[in-house]
Enzyme design. Sequence first.
Site, short mmCIF file in Angstrom:
data_model
loop_
_atom_site.label_atom_id
_atom_site.label_comp_id
_atom_site.label_asym_id
_atom_site.label_seq_id
_atom_site.Cartn_x
_atom_site.Cartn_y
_atom_site.Cartn_z
CG HIS A 135 -2.21 0.68 1.04
ND1 HIS A 135 -2.62 1.71 1.85
CD2 HIS A 135 -3.17 0.51 0.11
CE1 HIS A 135 -3.79 2.14 1.43
NE2 HIS A 135 -4.16 1.44 0.38
CE LYS B 122 -1.61 5.18 -0.73
NZ LYS B 122 -1.93 3.88 -1.08
CG ASP C 102 19.07 11.11 -9.55
OD1 ASP C 102 19.01 10.10 -10.28
OD2 ASP C 102 18.94 12.27 -9.96
#
Length: 213
Positions: free
Chosen positions: A146, A148, A153
């Site tokens: 779940h 996000k 870099d």
Amino acid sequence: MSYSYPALWKVLAGAALCLSLEMMFRCIRRRRRRPLREVLFFPAPLSCTEPVLSPGLSCPCPLPHTDTALCRLLRLLLGAQRSLEVCVFTVSSQPLARAVLQLHHRGVRVRVISDSDYMASHGSQIGVLRQEGVVVRHNQSEGYMHHKFAILDKSVVITGSLNWTVQAVHTNKENVLISDDQAYVQAYLEEFERLWEEYDPATYDFFPEKDQK
Ligand code: ZN
């Protein structure tokens, strides 16, 4: 041209002084660099993202060509030079998937982790990414993958409530926090690497024996 010894020493001392001044100024500049601390709020109004995804081309589409939180998020992603880690529950936003593909085609090392339940659902961009050669891994256990977040870099983390979906971007109240604080970046990177190993395809077991009876 030949130098006498005292003159040669003067030249060398001058060069050493220049070099140390240059290093000192670089150090000061590095220390004074302002930390990246930014928050984006969604929903973003519907607008054309071509100015960000295809800069230099004039777009004749009827959508407004205004700068939105989505445009800012796309610009941040497209700024990656070496690597992009994406760890997002669902990805159905075409502009965000296009940004990932642009980086992949540019030679940036792109790795994606997503949730297995929604990867093949209508509008998902995971198949599109895979077709283009982006390596995607996913969970195979109970409980959603779940997260996000994304890491650019190994130096910037983008995280928050935003799934990379059309609904989340244009309809939901969502927040996205961007930081180059190395303590946070490192923690997210370690979580990504941990999941990347856990979701190694060599260990996939979609159809355990009990399901086949
Ligand atoms: Zn347009």
